[in-house]
Design an enzyme around this catalytic site. Structure first.
Site, short mmCIF file in Angstrom:
data_model
loop_
_atom_site.label_atom_id
_atom_site.label_comp_id
_atom_site.label_asym_id
_atom_site.label_seq_id
_atom_site.Cartn_x
_atom_site.Cartn_y
_atom_site.Cartn_z
N VAL B 15 28.73 25.39 39.99
CA VAL B 15 28.98 25.16 41.66
C VAL B 15 30.08 24.56 42.01
O VAL B 15 30.87 25.11 42.99
CB VAL B 15 27.45 24.42 42.02
CG1 VAL B 15 27.96 24.45 43.70
CG2 VAL B 15 26.38 25.07 41.73
N ILE B 138 21.06 30.98 50.71
CA ILE B 138 20.53 31.31 52.22
C ILE B 138 20.67 30.07 52.98
O ILE B 138 20.24 29.02 52.59
CB ILE B 138 18.75 31.42 51.95
CG1 ILE B 138 18.44 32.58 50.96
CG2 ILE B 138 18.15 31.70 53.21
CD1 ILE B 138 16.89 32.59 50.65
N GLU B 192 16.51 24.19 33.90
CA GLU B 192 17.33 23.07 34.01
C GLU B 192 17.38 22.26 32.64
O GLU B 192 16.46 22.69 31.79
CB GLU B 192 16.58 22.09 34.91
CG GLU B 192 16.16 22.67 36.51
CD GLU B 192 17.38 21.90 37.30
OE1 GLU B 192 18.20 21.14 37.10
OE2 GLU B 192 17.42 22.58 38.37
N LYS B 207 12.64 20.70 47.26
CA LYS B 207 13.00 21.49 48.30
C LYS B 207 12.06 21.63 49.40
O LYS B 207 12.37 21.52 50.74
CB LYS B 207 13.55 23.01 47.76
CG LYS B 207 14.41 23.07 46.77
CD LYS B 207 14.61 24.25 45.92
CE LYS B 207 15.55 24.22 45.12
NZ LYS B 207 15.68 25.28 43.97
N GLY B 304 23.38 30.12 41.32
CA GLY B 304 24.48 30.87 40.95
C GLY B 304 25.70 30.26 41.64
O GLY B 304 25.74 29.79 42.93
#
Lengths: 429, 429
Positions: B15, B138, B192, B207, B304
Site C-alpha cells: 500500500v 470503496i 494476515e 471495520k 491490493g
C-alpha cells in the site's frame, strides 16, 4: 457554533418537499454533523396554494425565483425547478452574481450550460453543486470527484435512467410490448412531462455528459454523445437477447480512446449474469474504473423524493461544512474541449432483421456482412408463418460500428429486408 | 497556487509503495484537482535496503516513524504500518501533537483507540482520516460521512473481509474443505500474518465498528460486536446452503434496535440471487440504508496496492483541498457510548447437526426446538453410511438467538448429537 446556513428553495415538487422534510426532521442531526444549523428562509414555486402536506408558513414566499435567489437572508440557493433554460438558469446566475452558493438537481441545465455556470461560480468563489443531478440517491459525483481523486479515470459506465430500465425490465417480466409498457409507465407518472427525454435517452445522456467532464477533465460535451433511445426495442429483441444469455439495457459509456473521448448512450446487450444485467426496475447503477482503484460499482435508487433529497442534502451539508472545490473537480478554465470519437473501439454486435421469404435472402445478408469485413459468430433463423417475414438474429464477432453500418447499408440495397435491422452493441463487462 | 502539501509516509509495503507511485505518476492530475502540489518529504520502513521497484532516494529516510511524524517538512503523516498499538499509535499521536494531519489505513488502531485519537486530532484542529481502513478501494467512509449526511442511517451491512470471502467462494467452486482452502490462501499470501485476524472475523469486525460509529453517532465499540469466524463452516454447510438456494458469507450488520446498537459479524446464509450472495472472491460489498436514501450498495476491491492506495489518496486530496470534518462525522466529544444489543431481532436460522443412529433421535431434536418455542420451516435428513452420523438440516421460522441457544443446549443434553450443531442466521436482504 458558526452562523446558520440559510436556504432558499425554488421548486416544491416531490424533491423540493423532500428537502424541506429533511431540514425540518433532521435538524439536530444536521447540526451535529455540520457544526451549523441549517435553516430555510424562503421558498418559491408555481402554485402557492397547493396542499403539499407540510405547512410552509414559517418561510417567506417568493413568486419569482430570481428574487428568491437574491434575498439577503439566503446563503444557499437550492434550484429544483428543472429545465435547461428559463427560470432555472436565470435564478442560478442571479444567485451566483449575488454571492450565493447554489445546489441544483438540474442535469439538463448543467449538460447544456455547465461550463458557463462553472466559470461564473468559480470566479465568484461560490459553490455550484449537483449531486442530485446524476443517479438520484447514489453519491456518484462525490465518489468520482473526491473518492477517486487519486485515479486517472479510465471508464465510466452505467444505467442512469430508471424509467427506461423500468420499461425494459417490465417488458421482459410481463412479456408486454414496448407500446403497452410505455403507456403503463406514463400512466403511473414514471416519465418526464416530455417522455422523449426519458425514452430517447436524452436525460441519461445529460447525466453521462456531466460524469464525463469530471472523469476526464473535459468540458461538458452533450453534443458529442452518440445517442440512441429505447423506442425501437421490441419484445422480440428482449426475448432473443434472453435466449442468448443477455439483457438489454440503456447503457451509458464514456472512455478516452486514442482518437478522443468516446461517449455513448444507447441500448446494449449485457450478460444476464453481470451486475448491470441483473439490475431491475428503476434502480440505477454506475460503474467507475480507474487506474488505481480498478472497478467500483455503485447501485441505488435513481429517483424519488427521499433519495434525490438525500443527494441535495449531501451538497448542502458539504457547503455547511465549508468544503470548497471546483464545479467539475478541477478549475473550469483548465477543462479541455473534448474531441468526440464515436465508437471507434470494436465490439460484437447483435443484429435482428426480418427477411422476405425468397430463396437466397439469407445468402445476400451474409454476403453483405462478409464484404464489409464483419464476421458472424452466431446466427439463428426463427420459424415463421407464411405471411410473415423470417426473423433472423446474428451475433457478430468484434467489429466497428462503421463496418457494421456499411454492411447494413448494403443489405438494405438487396431488397431482401422486410424491415430495417435493429443493431445493438454487446458489452462484455 | 497554494503551498505544496508535503507527505511523510511510514510503512512501505504494497500500500505504501502504491501511494508513492500515485504521488509520482499523477502529480499533474493531483495538482489540477486539488490546486496544490502533493509531494513526499520523507519515508520510513523497517528495511531500508529492500528493493521496492522505485527509487526512494529523493526522500529523506527516517528509521523511527515517530521522528518522521514530527519532521518540520511534513504536513501530513501517512501511517501505513498497521498494528493496533506500538509504533503506529505512537507515531500517530506524535504527528497530531506536532500539528500534522494524519491519514491511516489502520482499522485495528481505530477500532481500539479511535475515540482517544479522534479527541486528540479534533482538539488540535487536525484531520485524522482513514478511508483505506474499510473496504479497500470503496470510498465508503466518504459516502457514509458526507454522501449520506442528510440521512438518519438505519442499517449498515456488508462483506468486508476479502480473504474470508475468497475462502468461502473457493470452497464452493472447487468443492474443497475449509482446511485445504485455508492452506491455499495462506500460501498465496492472502491472509494476515496472524490469520486469525481474517478467519476469526476480527479484521472485518474492526471495520464494522468504525462504520457503526459514523452511522449511528456512537463511540467505536469493538467489544460490543457479536463475533464469530468462519472456521467452523464446512463444505457440507456450503453444499447444504446451496441446495436450499443460499450462499454463506461472513456478513457484518449494524443497526439500532429498541434495546441498543446491534453489531454482528458472523457467517450468515444469504439468498444466492441477492447482490451479497453473488459476491465472488476478494471483492467487498457494503450496503448502506438511510431513512431518505433507502438503500445504496457499493462494490469494489477490498484490498491490493492500487485500490487501497486510491483510498489513501482520496483522504490526502481532501486534506489538500482544505476539507475539514470531525473524525467520525460529528465531534468526538458528542458521540454517545453504545449500548450493545445482541441479536434481539428475530431471524430464521439454519441448523446442521449429526445425529447418532438411534430410534427417536430426530424426535428428541424436534422436541427440544418445540419446547424452546422454535418452529421448523424445513427439515432434511441426508442418507448416510452405517458408521456415520446422520446429517440433519433444519431451517427454522423466525426466532431469537436466545431461544435457539436454549434449544441447542437442550439437544446437547439428550445424547443424540454426534457433534455440536452449526447454527447460522439467515439474512433476507
Amino acid at each position: 457554533m458558526s452562523q446558520p446556513l440559510r436556504l432558499g428553495i425554488a421548486g416544491l415538487g416531490t424533491v423540493g418537499m423532500g428537502v424541506v422534510r429533511i431540514v425540518r426532521q433532521q435538524a439536530a442531526l444536521l447540526s451535529a454533523r455540520t457544526g451549523r444549523d441549517i435553516t430555510i428562509s424562503a421558498v418559491s414555486a408555481r402554485s402557492r396554494d397547493k396542499d403539499r402536506g407540510i405547512s410552509l408558513s414559517d418561510y417567506a414566499w417568493e413568486t419569482d425565483p430570481v428574487a428568491l435567489a437574491k434575498r439577503d437572508d439566503v446563503d444557499l440557493f437550492v434550484e429544483l425547478m428543472g429545465g435547461e433554460d428559463g427560470p432555472a438558469k436565470d435564478a442560478t446566475e442571479a444567485a451566483i452574481a449575488a454571492g450565493k452558493h447554489v445546489v441544483t438537481a438540474n442535469k439538463a441545465m448543467l449538460a447544456m450550460h455547465g461550463q458557463t455556470l462553472a466559470e461564473q461560480a468559480e470566479a465568484a468563489g461560490r459553490a455550484l453543486r449537483f449531486e442530485a443531478a446524476v443517479a438520484g440517491g447514489i453519491p456518484v459525483i462525490k465518489v468520482l470527484t473526491e473518492g477517486l481523486a487519486g485515479n486517472g479515470i479510465t471508464r465510466v459506465m452505467g444505467v442512469m435512467n430508471g424509467s427506461c430500465n423500468y420499461i425494459l425490465t417490465r417488458m421482459e417480466t410481463a412479456g408486454l410490448s414496448y407500446q403497452d409498457v410505455f403507456a403503463e409507465a406514463d400512466g403511473l407518472g414514471y416519465l418526464e412531462a416530455d417522455p422523449q427525454l426519458d425514452v430517447g435517452g436524452i436525460d441519461a445522456a445529460h447525466k453521462l455528459a456531466i460524469l464525463s467532464s469530471i472523469a476526464f477533465g473535459t468540458r461538458v460535451d452533450f453534443a458529442g454523445i452518440e445517442l440512441e433511445g429505447i423506442e425501437r426495442i421490441s419484445i422480440e429483441d428482449i426475448r432473443a437477447a434472453a435466449d442468448m444469455g443477455f439483457k438489454i439495457k440503456l447503457l451509458g459509456v464514456a472512455q478516452k480512446t486514442g482518437r478522443g473521448l468516446e461517449q455513448r448512450m444507447q441500448p446494449c446487450l449485457v450478460p444476464d449474469t453481470s451486475p448491470l444485467g441483473q439490475l431491475q426496475g428503476g434502480t440505477n447503477m454506475i460503474v467507475l474504473e480507474g487506474d488505481a482503484v480498478e472497478q467500483i460499482v455503485l447501485r441505488g435508487p435513481g429517483a424519488g423524493a427521499g433519495p434525490t433529497a438525500s443527494a441535495v442534502m449531501a451538497d448542502v451539508c458539504d457547503i455547511a461544512r465549508g468544503f470548497s472545490l471546483p464545479v467539475f473537480g478541477q478549475p473550469a478554465t483548465t477543462l479541455e474541449a473534448a474531441t468526440p470519437a464515436l465508437s471507434v473501439l470494436p465490439a460484437p454486435y447483435y443484429l435482428r432483421m426480418g427477411l422476405v421469404d425468397k430463396p437466397g435472402a439469407l445468402a445476400k445478408v451474409a454476403k453483405a456482412l462478409g464484404e464489409a469485413g464483419v464476421s458472424i459468430e452466431r446466427m439463428r433463423q426463427y420459424g415463421h408463418a407464411d405471411a410473415e417475414a423470417a426473423q433472423v438474429l446474428i451475433v457478430t464477432h468484434k467489429t466497428t460500428r462503421a463496418s457494421l453500418n456499411v454492411a447494413v447499408e448494403a443489405m438494405e440495397g438487396t431488397g431482401v429486408l422486410a424491415q430495417a435491422p435493429v443493431a445493438l452493441r454487446i458489452e462484455h463487462l
